[in-house]
Design a protein around this motif. Structure first.
Motif, PDB file in Angstrom:
ATOM      1  N   SER A 105      -3.712  -1.748  15.324  1.00  0.00           N
ATOM      2  CA  SER A 105      -2.270  -1.934  15.060  1.00  0.00           C
ATOM      3  C   SER A 105      -1.560  -0.595  14.871  1.00  0.00           C
ATOM      4  N   LEU A 106      -2.302   0.461  14.535  1.00  0.00           N
ATOM      5  CA  LEU A 106      -1.704   1.791  14.361  1.00  0.00           C
ATOM      6  C   LEU A 106      -1.544   2.508  15.694  1.00  0.00           C
ATOM      7  N   ARG A 107      -2.209   1.993  16.728  1.00  0.00           N
ATOM      8  CA  ARG A 107      -2.159   2.653  18.046  1.00  0.00           C
ATOM      9  C   ARG A 107      -1.298   1.888  19.030  1.00  0.00           C
TER      10      ARG A 107
ATOM     11  N   SER B 134      -3.531  -4.040   6.781  1.00  0.00           N
ATOM     12  CA  SER B 134      -3.164  -3.771   8.177  1.00  0.00           C
ATOM     13  C   SER B 134      -2.199  -4.850   8.641  1.00  0.00           C
ATOM     14  N   ILE B 135      -1.169  -4.437   9.404  1.00  0.00           N
ATOM     15  CA  ILE B 135      -0.207  -5.421   9.929  1.00  0.00           C
ATOM     16  C   ILE B 135      -0.090  -5.240  11.440  1.00  0.00           C
ATOM     17  N   GLY B 136      -0.411  -6.298  12.168  1.00  0.00           N
ATOM     18  CA  GLY B 136      -0.273  -6.287  13.624  1.00  0.00           C
ATOM     19  C   GLY B 136       1.035  -6.929  14.033  1.00  0.00           C
ATOM     20  N   THR B 137       1.107  -7.390  15.281  1.00  0.00           N
ATOM     21  CA  THR B 137       2.329  -8.046  15.779  1.00  0.00           C
ATOM     22  C   THR B 137       2.401  -9.496  15.310  1.00  0.00           C
ATOM     23  N   HIS B 138       1.256 -10.173  15.323  1.00  0.00           N
ATOM     24  CA  HIS B 138       1.219 -11.612  14.993  1.00  0.00           C
ATOM     25  C   HIS B 138       0.355 -11.932  13.773  1.00  0.00           C
ATOM     26  N   CYS B 139      -0.495 -10.995  13.383  1.00  0.00           N
ATOM     27  CA  CYS B 139      -1.446 -11.237  12.290  1.00  0.00           C
ATOM     28  C   CYS B 139      -1.473 -10.050  11.346  1.00  0.00           C
ATOM     29  N   TYR B 140      -2.034 -10.268  10.170  1.00  0.00           N
ATOM     30  CA  TYR B 140      -2.255  -9.143   9.261  1.00  0.00           C
ATOM     31  C   TYR B 140      -3.589  -9.329   8.543  1.00  0.00           C
ATOM     32  N   LEU B 141      -4.078  -8.207   7.977  1.00  0.00           N
ATOM     33  CA  LEU B 141      -5.325  -8.211   7.204  1.00  0.00           C
ATOM     34  C   LEU B 141      -4.981  -7.967   5.750  1.00  0.00           C
ATOM     35  N   ALA B 142      -5.645  -8.689   4.856  1.00  0.00           N
ATOM     36  CA  ALA B 142      -5.443  -8.450   3.427  1.00  0.00           C
ATOM     37  C   ALA B 142      -6.785  -8.583   2.723  1.00  0.00           C
ATOM     38  N   LEU B 143      -6.953  -7.793   1.649  1.00  0.00           N
ATOM     39  CA  LEU B 143      -8.147  -7.973   0.833  1.00  0.00           C
ATOM     40  C   LEU B 143      -8.070  -9.330   0.146  1.00  0.00           C
ATOM     41  N   ALA B 144      -9.216  -9.982   0.014  1.00  0.00           N
ATOM     42  CA  ALA B 144      -9.255 -11.278  -0.675  1.00  0.00           C
ATOM     43  C   ALA B 144      -9.074 -11.058  -2.168  1.00  0.00           C
ATOM     44  N   LYS B 145      -8.268 -11.894  -2.788  1.00  0.00           N
ATOM     45  CA  LYS B 145      -8.089 -11.813  -4.247  1.00  0.00           C
ATOM     46  C   LYS B 145      -9.360 -12.350  -4.897  1.00  0.00           C
TER      47      LYS B 145
END
Length: 521
Positions: free
Chosen positions: A518-520, A327-338
């Motif tokens: 972030s999609l809305r 997920s990508i927002g305006t200032h932050c994003y989410l990523a799965l942990a490696k």
């Protein structure tokens, strides 16, 4: 200045072995000099020194105590009574509660009830400027006294003991608490009576359980100690915290207790003021003209500092493994942990280069909060609660690790206890901070720290001053106490192939979509 140092002997269950106990007391006096008093947690004819005893614990021994409210039993032997406070001429205060916890109503004469405990608490807590008592004497152990502490051996402190005694000890804050009903010796590490950073420091409590007199296992049944009455002590000396101090084992009880606030005395400040004033004058930049600016300008959005070299987490960086982004927002994003602890272990990361939560601008922090709320709702829909932690130490880009834990596996209190217990094992001071405060109030930018946050808003904080185990947060969550996957404590042992990682990220993205603001926006 003169201080009334009192020398005391505390003794376990006597069970009629009078010759044994008083012979021992005489031997100790011959070797170490005179003691002022013996306190027996069970009934023990003439004693070599003034001796105070608690009452009957069963129907069979009731006849030894002709007056339930207290009386002299023999020369130098006084039965204190069912419950109350004994004040010595030195100023020493001893609170006492005779008998065992009642299992029926009305309570038998050898038992105490919740009403007895409530009345004893009220008589003490209503005293002006009450800080605690010097000594508490009970027969039963307090339930849960072993929480956050050294092992009590064969005694399971979660199952044995009295919750009413725990409540009493949590409220009257004795400096020493003696008990003897389990016929075992146990000297618990001292514990705090205040919440660090939230309440003004208070004295510690030492709980000591004693065995029965003359036991064949040679377990300790007599405990010698010197004590200066609290009323004669310098306040700063009284509240000194020993190196091995632990969290309060009755914290849960304190939280569940109805909030009844006593009026503040002139010297005291509200706990929240004590906390929030810690950094009141820190971090303020003095204007260059030497005067405070009256016309404060609205705060401009700060441009994040640039990394000094390649960064694995700045979204614009070629080093970012973009197939893990969900997920990508305006200032932050989410990523799965490696090499995640679980397939839905995610990271909240700022798009720009920020080192820690403390460095974030207000708009970035606002979006971090929105991601936390979305993840809480998402994981709750799957029957899980999240645990979030940050390690601002030997890392250059903020990573908020968010790990879900099944609701039916453990409670948020279990998670908190696991972190505190394992921190104590490694001599890491993990402190609870107020739920509605943020980390910026306890850590200045550039300060190395580790913090844990539960989805209830509760936070635990450690200021790193030397070495710190890099995998600590993950290691606690993987431990047998929580996820019971110790083999996954090191992410390097859990790394998957790129196609598998991409598939996991795709699955997470699809499931998270209904919660993804972030999609809305």
């Amino acid at each position: 200045s003169y201080r009334a140092v009192s020398r005391r002997l505390a003794c376990g269950d006597v069970e009629g072995r009078l010759d044994a106990i008083f012979g021992r007391v005489r031997a100790i006096q011959a070797k170490s000099g005179r003691f002022d008093l013996t306190e027996c947690t069970r009934f023990s004819p003439s004693a070599p020194i003034p001796t105070f005893v608690l009452g009957a614990n069963n129907q069979d021994t009731l006849s030894y105590f002709p007056d339930v409210s207290g009386c002299e039993l023999a020369e130098n032997i006084t039965y204190l009574g069912r419950r109350g406070v004994y004040s010595g001429c030195s100023g020493l205060q001893i609170a006492y509660l005779s008998g065992t916890e009642a299992q029926q109503q009305p309570a038998p004469a050898h038992s105490f009830s919740a009403k007895d405990v409530a009345e004893l608490k009220t008589s003490l807590l209503s005293t002006p400027n009450f800080r605690g008592v010097d000594i508490l004497l009970t027969s039963p152990w307090p339930r849960d006294v072993g929480t956050f502490a050294n092992s009590a051996g064969e005694i399971d402190t979660k199952k044995c003991g009295s919750t009413l005694v725990s409540d009493l000890a949590a409220s009257v804050k004795p400096r020493y608490h003696f008990a003897a009903l389990e016929k075992a010796y146990y000297e618990r590490l001292p514990y705090r009576n205040h919440m660090v950073l939230q309440e003004t420091p208070q004295h510690v409590t030492r709980f000591i359980a004693l065995a029965d007199v003359g036991n064949t296992s040679k377990k300790k049944y007599l405990y010698a100690f010197s004590i200066v009455p609290m009323s004669s002590m310098d306040p700063a000396e009284l509240v000194k915290q020993p190196q091995d101090v632990t969290e309060n084992p009755y914290r849960k009880l304190r939280k569940e207790a109805p909030k009844s606030k006593a009026p503040l005395s002139a010297e005291e400040e509200p706990a929240c003021q004590f906390f929030f004033d810690l950094n009141k004058h820190q971090g303020k930049k003095r204007p260059s003209d030497g005067k405070e600016r009256g016309d404060s300008q609205p705060k401009q959005a700060k441009k994040p500092p640039q990394p000094t070299g390649p960064c694995w987490f700045c979204l614009a960086s070629p080093e970012v493994e973009k197939h893990l982004v969900v997920s990508i927002g305006t200032h932050c994003y989410l990523a799965l942990a490696k090499g995640g602890l679980s397939p839905d272990h995610v990271l909240i990361l700022p798009i720009g280069h920020y080192q820690s939560v403390v460095d974030l601008s207000s708009e970035v922090l606002e979006e971090v909060t929105k991601y936390k709320a979305a993840l809480k709702e998402f994981f709750r829909s799957k029957g899980k609660r999240y645990v979030l932690f940050e390690r601002n130490y030997r890392s250059q880009h903020l990573q908020l690790q968010v790990i879900p834990v099944p609701l039916d596996l453990c409670t948020s209190e279990d998670i908190k206890e696991a972190f505190i217990a394992q921190a104590q094992e490694q001599q890491i001071e993990l402190l609870e901070i107020p739920e509605h405060s943020d980390i910026a109030q306890v850590a200045q930018p550039g300060t190395p720290y580790f913090y844990v946050e539960l989805d209830t808003g509760e936070k635990l904080f450690h200021r790193i001053r030397g070495r710190f185990p890099l995998q600590f947060g993950r290691w606690v969550l993987a431990s047998e106490a929580l996820l019971a996957q110790p083999q996954r404590a090191d992410w390097r042992q859990c790394a998957a192939q790129r196609p598998e990682e991409a598939a996991q990220a795709g699955a997470f993205r699809r499931e998270f979509e209904p919660f993804d603001f972030s999609l809305r926006d």
